[in-house]
Design a protein around this motif. Structure first.
Motif, PDB file in Angstrom:
ATOM      1  N   GLU A  68       1.255  -0.891   0.279  1.00  0.00           N
ATOM      2  CA  GLU A  68      -0.620   0.344   0.071  1.00  0.00           C
ATOM      3  C   GLU A  68       0.702   1.182  -0.071  1.00  0.00           C
ATOM      4  OE1 GLU A  68      -3.985   1.301   2.160  1.00  0.00           O
ATOM      5  OE2 GLU A  68      -2.580   0.324   3.524  1.00  0.00           O
ATOM      6  N   LYS A  80       1.124   2.153  -3.671  1.00  0.00           N
ATOM      7  CA  LYS A  80      -0.110   1.700  -4.541  1.00  0.00           C
ATOM      8  C   LYS A  80       0.092   0.947  -5.254  1.00  0.00           C
ATOM      9  CE  LYS A  80      -2.305   5.980  -4.486  1.00  0.00           C
ATOM     10  NZ  LYS A  80      -2.622   7.593  -5.428  1.00  0.00           N
ATOM     11  N   ASN A 143       0.379  -1.596 -11.611  1.00  0.00           N
ATOM     12  CA  ASN A 143      -0.046   0.232 -11.949  1.00  0.00           C
ATOM     13  C   ASN A 143       1.043   1.038 -11.804  1.00  0.00           C
ATOM     14  OD1 ASN A 143      -2.066   2.094 -10.529  1.00  0.00           O
ATOM     15  ND2 ASN A 143      -1.751   1.738  -8.527  1.00  0.00           N
ATOM     16  N   SER A 146       0.262   4.856 -11.037  1.00  0.00           N
ATOM     17  CA  SER A 146      -0.199   5.220  -9.704  1.00  0.00           C
ATOM     18  C   SER A 146      -1.592   5.582  -9.926  1.00  0.00           C
ATOM     19  CB  SER A 146       0.812   5.940  -9.074  1.00  0.00           C
ATOM     20  OG  SER A 146       2.249   5.569  -8.908  1.00  0.00           O
ATOM     21  N   ASN A 149      -4.981   2.952  -6.610  1.00  0.00           N
ATOM     22  CA  ASN A 149      -4.906   2.364  -5.426  1.00  0.00           C
ATOM     23  C   ASN A 149      -4.169   1.572  -5.109  1.00  0.00           C
ATOM     24  OD1 ASN A 149      -5.636   5.132  -4.675  1.00  0.00           O
ATOM     25  ND2 ASN A 149      -7.542   4.121  -3.858  1.00  0.00           N
ATOM     26  N   LYS A 171      -3.649  -7.879  -0.388  1.00  0.00           N
ATOM     27  CA  LYS A 171      -2.244  -6.382   0.216  1.00  0.00           C
ATOM     28  C   LYS A 171      -1.442  -6.718   1.496  1.00  0.00           C
ATOM     29  CE  LYS A 171      -4.071  -3.375   3.028  1.00  0.00           C
ATOM     30  NZ  LYS A 171      -5.164  -2.359   3.373  1.00  0.00           N
TER      31      LYS A 171
END
Length: 236
Positions: A68, A80, A143, A146, A149, A171
């Protein structure tokens, strides 16, 4: 003996009758199996037409997890899930991800250029990781910008409503070490001026005399009423 010579051979009618009786059952079972196979094939074809496919079975190692936030001051650019390098290639809806190097059905994927992960030396024993975007000739969830999330991808579904979708990736748990707190403690140790830590550990800074105290005696001095050091992480 005569009766034995003229006895008739064993009958084979019973097995034949059983096979005849079971023949309709076999035909029904075969018909059901063929029907199920055709339905599965049609369902798979329909999924593929909409950019979806049965998800591949991945181990927890191959699936991985996403961070995260950057877990330490020695990493940057990985929050993220930008540092995610797992092998998940389907979205939360089950749609197959488009290759990042392909332009069909979405040309925006190939327009995003890869950037590599870069390591740099902080000192002889420490390295800094500057995360790239993880793109390449593959369709794994990433990602890169970014923009979301969690890791995501462009899908193989040509429907605009399913152009980009999130991926179902767990996560990562918090890092067991609290690096910011460790840095704060180290700063306090180096800058300590309200106790005798410096003199005790390294010797006086105002005289050339060797005033350093063996660490085995430091605790004894503190037990006799000396002001305790405020250095919570003294090296022993």
């Amino acid at each position: 003996q005569a009766s034995a010579r003229h006895s008739s051979p064993p009958t084979t009618q019973q097995p034949s009758l059983l096979a005849a009786a079971m023949a309709p059952v076999y035909k029904v079972a075969l018909g059901v199996a063929v029907t199920l196979a055709l339905e599965a094939s049609v369902a798979t074809a329909a999924l593929l037409r909409h950019g979806r496919a049965p998800p591949a079975e991945l181990s927890s190692f191959d699936m991985g997890c996403y961070m995260e936030g950057d877990p330490s001051p020695l990493e940057k650019g990985g929050a993220k899930g930008r540092s995610y390098r797992g092998l998940v290639s389907t979205t939360v809806s089950g749609r197959t991800c488009q290759k990042w190097s392909a332009s069909h059905p979405w040309k925006e994927a190939s327009a995003m250029k890869p950037s590599t992960d870069a390591k740099s030396k902080v000192d002889e024993e420490t390295e800094m990781m500057d995360w790239g975007n993880g793109l390449g000739n593959h369709n794994y969830c990433r990602n890169p910008d970014s923009s979301m999330n969690v890791p995501w991808c462009f899908t193989m579904d040509p429907n605009e409503g399913h152009k980009k979708e999130l991926c179902e990736i767990p996560k990562c748990p918090p890092h067991p070490r609290d690096f910011p707190e460790e840095a704060k403690d180290l700063k306090n140790e180096v800058e300590a001026t309200d106790c005798e830590c410096a003199d005790q550990l390294y010797g006086s800074t105002v005289t050339t005399k060797d005033t350093a105290v063996p660490l085995s005696l430091v605790d004894k001095k503190q037990q006799k009423g000396k002001k305790p050091c405020n250095c919570s992480h003294r090296r022993r």
